[in-house]
Design an enzyme around this catalytic site. Structure first.
Site, PDB file in Angstrom:
ATOM      1  N   THR A  63       0.885  -1.149   0.044  1.00 31.70           N
ATOM      2  CA  THR A  63      -0.011   0.029  -0.166  1.00 31.70           C
ATOM      3  C   THR A  63       0.868   1.254   0.050  1.00 31.70           C
ATOM      4  O   THR A  63       0.318   2.338  -0.158  1.00 31.70           O
ATOM      5  CB  THR A  63      -0.800  -0.140   1.336  1.00 31.70           C
ATOM      6  N   ILE A  71       7.207   0.226   2.395  1.00 31.49           N
ATOM      7  CA  ILE A  71       7.032   0.631   4.015  1.00 31.49           C
ATOM      8  C   ILE A  71       5.558   0.395   4.436  1.00 31.49           C
ATOM      9  O   ILE A  71       5.650   0.432   5.802  1.00 31.49           O
ATOM     10  CB  ILE A  71       7.327   2.113   4.252  1.00 31.49           C
ATOM     11  N   SER A  72       4.551   0.068   3.786  1.00 30.65           N
ATOM     12  CA  SER A  72       3.454  -0.580   4.254  1.00 30.65           C
ATOM     13  C   SER A  72       2.653  -1.359   3.385  1.00 30.65           C
ATOM     14  O   SER A  72       2.774  -1.168   2.133  1.00 30.65           O
ATOM     15  CB  SER A  72       2.410   0.642   4.646  1.00 30.65           C
ATOM     16  N   SER A  73       1.814  -2.430   4.175  1.00 28.45           N
ATOM     17  CA  SER A  73       1.160  -3.237   3.049  1.00 28.45           C
ATOM     18  C   SER A  73       0.118  -3.935   4.349  1.00 28.45           C
ATOM     19  O   SER A  73      -0.151  -3.731   5.436  1.00 28.45           O
ATOM     20  CB  SER A  73       2.089  -4.639   2.832  1.00 28.45           C
TER      21      SER A  73
END
Ligand SMILES: C[S@@+](CC[C@H](N)C(=O)[O-])C[C@H]1O[C@@H](n2cnc3c(N)ncnc32)[C@H](O)[C@@H]1O
Length: 414
Positions: A63, A71-73
């Site tokens: 994401t 850095i985000s998922s």
């Protein structure tokens, strides 16, 4: 509680069926309440913009990236299921528990909300306001209005003064923050993906006084913790598309390893005949604890597909294979050698002492099998703990904690 789109229910059930089969193949048990929660929560609500089929592919959905780095998922469902299973096994169920999730996205928080029931509570925290904003919106859209969403660096206390029965960390950490230990109830559990010697395992650690002791572990990979607890992994290239991962403050001069792979390869085999379910991720931690004592450098090799396909390297696992650099020689645990349904363990080495270094590594593999293939147990003590308080084992000093890895034959929940 479920708000889904047309067709999502059958896709969701198919994903959970695959996930249950994956648990069986790995020798794990998918707890019925975790399975029920996963059959309930509509994952597509947390992956807006993605076709519903992809939301149920049992993979992480990225994401947010910063440059090349993710850095985000929204985490992979099979991994979430394994970690929730670790938590529920360690606490004897999650009903009525008070939970802090570190790293938001909304999906795992809603599964937790299902699992803790009306008398429990869920707080989810993320360092990134964009992530908490999206998580809050998605949780609301899915009807999970009783999850507290906080934007903060979870290196520090969250909702100060509160204690949690469970802290579940969904980002890869290098250390256990003091705040996590302090905010756990005594007997409470933190499930956290921790990197030791360059290898990440999700550990379920139970608090007893000022120490934490592991009850189970799973092999995993996660985006790294950011903020005050961040700890950079460094890589040195040994050849095109072949990297050495350095951890624990290690240094390695790239010029010293360059060209080693071009030297002739020697191999050594343990002469074993092992069954398919042998826990080789346990062997890798055993190798780390043994090899660090007798070689110049213990490192972790990772390679791109092209380097494996071309035969340049044949590692046991291309995402992270134990390797050593010693006496001008590079050695690593090789891919398995299968005979029918059983396999042997081996090592490959390049350099002036290739035969000796491959033999050294294989000797440690044989010792692990001879010892009965023991499983690792992680003990985490505060940084100020004196040597006399440490159990006998391999010690790794981190920023806030002293880690000690011991090995046990009690397989129990491991
Ligand atoms: C894999 S994602 C979380 C996935 C999520 N739990 C889900 O339900 O799919 C990891 C998250 O950890 C967050 N994170 C990293 N370091 C953090 C820190 N120090 N404090 C709080 N959140 C952090 C990142 O911003 C990222 O959004």
């Amino acid at each position: 509680m479920s708000v889904g789109t047309m067709g999502s229910e059958s896709l969701r059930n198919a994903m959970v069926d695959r996930l249950a089969a994956d648990h069986v193949a790995k020798g794990f048990v998918l707890r019925p309440e975790v399975e029920a929660a996963m059959r309930t929560v509509p994952r597509e609500v947390y992956t807006p913009g993605l076709p519903v089929e992809q939301a149920y592919e049992n993979e992480a959905v990225i994401t947010k990236r910063r440059g090349e780095e993710t850095i985000s998922s929204v985490s992979a469902p099979f991994l979430i299921a394994e970690m929730l299973g670790q938590a529920a096994d360690a606490l004897g169920g999650l009903d009525g528990r008070h939970v802090l999730e570190i790293g938001s996205g909304g999906y795992n928080a809603s599964l937790l909300r299902e699992l803790v029931g009306p008398s429990g509570s869920v707080t989810t925290v993320d360092i990134d306001p964009e992530v908490t904003g999206r998580a809050a919106t998605c949780l609301e859209a899915a009807g999970y209005t009783d999850v507290t969403v906080v934007c903060a660096d979870a290196e520090h206390p969250i909702e100060p003064g509160r204690r949690y029965d469970l802290i579940i960390v969904t980002a890869g950490a290098w250390d256990v923050a003091a705040a996590w230990r302090e905010q756990l109830t005594d007997g409470g559990v933190v499930v956290v993906p921790l990197r030791t010697w360059g290898m990440t395992r999700s550990w379920a650690l139970r608090r007893s006084g000022d120490r934490l002791v592991s009850e189970s572990h799973r092999q995993c990979g996660f985006v790294s913790v950011q903020g005050d607890g961040a700890h950079q992994v460094r890589y040195v290239d040994i050849a095109e598309s072949v990297h050495l991962r350095l951890d624990e403050g290690q240094q390695l001069d790239p010029a010293v390893v360059a060209g080693l792979l071009a030297q002739p390869r020697q191999e050594a085999w343990a002469g074993l005949s092992l069954p398919p379910r042998t826990m080789l991720s346990d062997l890798d931690l055993w190798l780390a604890t043994r090899l660090t004592l007798d070689v110049e450098k213990f490192v972790v090799l990772s390679a791109q597909e092209a380097a494996v396909d071309s035969g340049m390297v044949a590692p046991s696992w291309r995402f992270g294979t134990p390797a050593t650099f010693h006496d001008g020689t590079f050695a690593y645990r090789s891919a398995l050698r299968w005979t029918g349904r059983r396999f042997d363990l081996g090592a490959y080495a390049h350099g002036t002492k290739a035969a000796a270094e491959a033999g050294r590594m294989v000797g440690h593999m044989r010792a692990w099998v001879d010892a009965g293939s023991p499983s690792p147990v992680l003990h985490v003590l505060p940084a100020h703990a004196p040597d006399g308080d440490l159990p006998e084992g391999a010690v790794l000093d981190k920023r806030h904690s002293r880690f000690v890895l011991t090995f046990t034959h009690e397989k129990g929940a491991l």
